[in-house]
Motif scaffolding. Structure first.
Motif, PDB file in Angstrom:
ATOM      1  N   GLU A 190       4.365   4.410 -18.028  1.00 44.33           N
ATOM      2  CA  GLU A 190       3.649   3.408 -17.238  1.00 44.33           C
ATOM      3  C   GLU A 190       4.512   2.198 -16.908  1.00 44.33           C
ATOM      4  O   GLU A 190       4.344   1.573 -15.861  1.00 44.33           O
ATOM      5  N   ASN A 191       5.441   1.847 -17.777  1.00 45.72           N
ATOM      6  CA  ASN A 191       6.331   0.719 -17.498  1.00 45.72           C
ATOM      7  C   ASN A 191       7.269   1.036 -16.336  1.00 45.72           C
ATOM      8  O   ASN A 191       7.547   0.173 -15.493  1.00 45.72           O
ATOM      9  N   VAL A 192       7.746   2.259 -16.278  1.00 46.21           N
ATOM     10  CA  VAL A 192       8.617   2.686 -15.178  1.00 46.21           C
ATOM     11  C   VAL A 192       7.827   2.708 -13.873  1.00 46.21           C
ATOM     12  O   VAL A 192       8.298   2.223 -12.833  1.00 46.21           O
ATOM     13  N   LEU A 193       6.625   3.249 -13.913  1.00 47.80           N
ATOM     14  CA  LEU A 193       5.778   3.295 -12.717  1.00 47.80           C
ATOM     15  C   LEU A 193       5.457   1.880 -12.218  1.00 47.80           C
ATOM     16  O   LEU A 193       5.495   1.611 -11.019  1.00 47.80           O
ATOM     17  N   ALA A 194       5.191   0.974 -13.148  1.00 48.19           N
ATOM     18  CA  ALA A 194       4.911  -0.410 -12.770  1.00 48.19           C
ATOM     19  C   ALA A 194       6.133  -1.065 -12.136  1.00 48.19           C
ATOM     20  O   ALA A 194       6.011  -1.836 -11.171  1.00 48.19           O
ATOM     21  N   SER A 197       2.699   9.447  -5.922  1.00 46.56           N
ATOM     22  CA  SER A 197       3.401  10.714  -5.669  1.00 46.56           C
ATOM     23  C   SER A 197       4.383  11.045  -6.787  1.00 46.56           C
ATOM     24  O   SER A 197       4.493  12.202  -7.193  1.00 46.56           O
ATOM     25  N   ILE A 198       5.111  10.044  -7.304  1.00 48.91           N
ATOM     26  CA  ILE A 198       6.067  10.353  -8.376  1.00 48.91           C
ATOM     27  C   ILE A 198       5.334  10.582  -9.707  1.00 48.91           C
ATOM     28  O   ILE A 198       5.829  11.316 -10.563  1.00 48.91           O
ATOM     29  N   LYS A 199       4.148  10.006  -9.818  1.00 51.38           N
ATOM     30  CA  LYS A 199       3.324  10.280 -10.999  1.00 51.38           C
ATOM     31  C   LYS A 199       2.886  11.749 -10.987  1.00 51.38           C
ATOM     32  O   LYS A 199       2.922  12.435 -12.017  1.00 51.38           O
ATOM     33  N   GLY A 209       0.820  -1.209   0.000  1.00 49.31           N
ATOM     34  CA  GLY A 209       0.000   0.000   0.000  1.00 49.31           C
ATOM     35  C   GLY A 209       0.853   1.258   0.000  1.00 49.31           C
ATOM     36  O   GLY A 209       0.559   2.219  -0.722  1.00 49.31           O
ATOM     37  N   LEU A 210       1.910   1.260   0.797  1.00 50.36           N
ATOM     38  CA  LEU A 210       2.834   2.405   0.827  1.00 50.36           C
ATOM     39  C   LEU A 210       3.520   2.583  -0.524  1.00 50.36           C
ATOM     40  O   LEU A 210       3.757   3.708  -0.968  1.00 50.36           O
ATOM     41  N   ARG A 211       3.793   1.466  -1.183  1.00 47.35           N
ATOM     42  CA  ARG A 211       4.442   1.529  -2.498  1.00 47.35           C
ATOM     43  C   ARG A 211       3.499   2.142  -3.530  1.00 47.35           C
ATOM     44  O   ARG A 211       3.928   2.926  -4.375  1.00 47.35           O
ATOM     45  N   ARG A 212       2.234   1.792  -3.460  1.00 42.54           N
ATOM     46  CA  ARG A 212       1.258   2.406  -4.379  1.00 42.54           C
ATOM     47  C   ARG A 212       1.154   3.904  -4.152  1.00 42.54           C
ATOM     48  O   ARG A 212       1.037   4.680  -5.104  1.00 42.54           O
ATOM     49  N   GLN A 213       1.223   4.319  -2.882  1.00 50.04           N
ATOM     50  CA  GLN A 213       1.212   5.756  -2.575  1.00 50.04           C
ATOM     51  C   GLN A 213       2.454   6.442  -3.148  1.00 50.04           C
ATOM     52  O   GLN A 213       2.377   7.561  -3.661  1.00 50.04           O
ATOM     53  N   LEU A 214       3.596   5.762  -3.034  1.00 51.98           N
ATOM     54  CA  LEU A 214       4.838   6.303  -3.589  1.00 51.98           C
ATOM     55  C   LEU A 214       4.709   6.482  -5.102  1.00 51.98           C
ATOM     56  O   LEU A 214       5.080   7.536  -5.647  1.00 51.98           O
ATOM     57  N   PRO A 236      13.338   7.630  -5.043  1.00 52.24           N
ATOM     58  CA  PRO A 236      12.564   6.932  -6.081  1.00 52.24           C
ATOM     59  C   PRO A 236      12.211   7.814  -7.281  1.00 52.24           C
ATOM     60  O   PRO A 236      12.240   7.340  -8.424  1.00 52.24           O
ATOM     61  N   TYR A 237      11.884   9.076  -7.029  1.00 50.95           N
ATOM     62  CA  TYR A 237      11.594   9.977  -8.145  1.00 50.95           C
ATOM     63  C   TYR A 237      12.797  10.099  -9.079  1.00 50.95           C
ATOM     64  O   TYR A 237      12.653  10.096 -10.309  1.00 50.95           O
ATOM     65  N   THR A 238      13.993  10.186  -8.496  1.00 48.91           N
ATOM     66  CA  THR A 238      15.210  10.300  -9.300  1.00 48.91           C
ATOM     67  C   THR A 238      15.433   9.039 -10.120  1.00 48.91           C
ATOM     68  O   THR A 238      15.785   9.100 -11.301  1.00 48.91           O
ATOM     69  N   VAL A 239      15.236   7.877  -9.499  1.00 57.10           N
ATOM     70  CA  VAL A 239      15.363   6.601 -10.210  1.00 57.10           C
ATOM     71  C   VAL A 239      14.384   6.561 -11.383  1.00 57.10           C
ATOM     72  O   VAL A 239      14.750   6.213 -12.515  1.00 57.10           O
ATOM     73  N   ALA A 240      13.137   6.934 -11.117  1.00 53.74           N
ATOM     74  CA  ALA A 240      12.112   6.920 -12.162  1.00 53.74           C
ATOM     75  C   ALA A 240      12.435   7.930 -13.263  1.00 53.74           C
ATOM     76  O   ALA A 240      12.260   7.650 -14.457  1.00 53.74           O
ATOM     77  N   TYR A 241      12.923   9.097 -12.877  1.00 49.24           N
ATOM     78  CA  TYR A 241      13.241  10.163 -13.830  1.00 49.24           C
ATOM     79  C   TYR A 241      14.340   9.708 -14.791  1.00 49.24           C
ATOM     80  O   TYR A 241      14.213   9.831 -16.017  1.00 49.24           O
ATOM     81  N   GLN A 242      15.433   9.180 -14.232  1.00 48.06           N
ATOM     82  CA  GLN A 242      16.542   8.722 -15.079  1.00 48.06           C
ATOM     83  C   GLN A 242      16.103   7.579 -15.979  1.00 48.06           C
ATOM     84  O   GLN A 242      16.459   7.529 -17.159  1.00 48.06           O
TER      85      GLN A 242
END
Length: 218
Positions: free
Chosen positions: A29-33, A20-22, A12-17, A69-75
């Motif tokens: 969507e592949n990165v978010l998944a 937030s980065i979305k 649940g916390l991961r879904r919230q994360l 996590p936002y930085t990981v997703a961004y890169q």
């Protein structure tokens, strides 16, 4: 020995994360998944387990951090990873970013210069979920010429300049994402190898990374 438990609370916390980065602008969507599928608390000391899904960096030892996590997703979004592409990662760290790339079905070659972190990752059970990950102990500035060329290169530490040896290991049409600059703030760059001696550079947002160092630290 650390026990690996991923319960409803952590999911649940991961879904919230991910939400937030979305909201911060990650649209792939592949990165978010991938972020949603990987239990980030596995990559942290148990002391940080209760706050593992806050969108911030945490220390992992040897002066290194697991990136926000936002930085990981961004890169990762900038890298535009496709299934089965050959990706060189500079700075394995905790292997969280490596596993995100593995979740995207990339063939990952990742280098870590800190021997202690490299040894810890080798023993890390979760990484076995991604058989396409290969781990190397070495100097990130040198890359892995034996395995070049690469479709993509991802640098997860702040480089004072763009390493020419890494550029030479990109395929024509390949892309490198790298934070460049001294001090506390770097600019995120995406460099595309257009031809043998021709590179196109795109400039994105500011970030703060630990410095990229030369050599190997035993």
């Amino acid at each position: 020995m650390k026990r690996y438990i991923d319960d409803y609370k952590q999911k649940g916390l991961r879904r919230q994360l991910v939400d937030s980065i979305k909201q911060k602008g990650i649209t792939d969507e592949n990165v978010l998944a991938a972020i949603n599928n990987i239990p980030r608390h596995y990559f942290l000391d148990t002391a940080f387990e209760s706050i593992a899904y806050e969108d911030r960096a945490f220390p992992i030892g040897e002066g290194q951090t697991i990136s926000q996590p936002y930085t990981v997703a961004y890169q990762t979004q900038l890298l535009e990873v496709k299934s089965f592409e050959k990706v060189l990662e500079i700075g394995t760290g905790s292997a969280y970013q490596s596993c995100v790339l593995g979740e995207l079905k990339a063939n990952v070659y990742t280098i870590e210069r800190q021997k202690k972190l490299f040894d810890e990752v080798k023993k890390f059970a979760f990484k076995s979920k991604y058989p396409t990950l290969r781990f190397f102990y070495g100097d990130g500035y040198e890359g892995l010429p034996t395995y070049a060329p690469f479709d993509k290169i991802l640098v997860t530490a702040a480089a004072p300049h763009i390493p020419q040896k890494l550029l030479s290991q990109l395929k024509i049409g390949g892309k490198m994402v790298i934070p460049v600059g001294g001090g506390n703030v770097q600019r995120m760059l995406r460099i595309t190898r257009v031809a043998e001696n021709d590179f196109a550079e795109e400039v994105f947002d500011n970030f703060s990374f630990v410095p990229m160092l030369t050599g190997k630290n035993s």
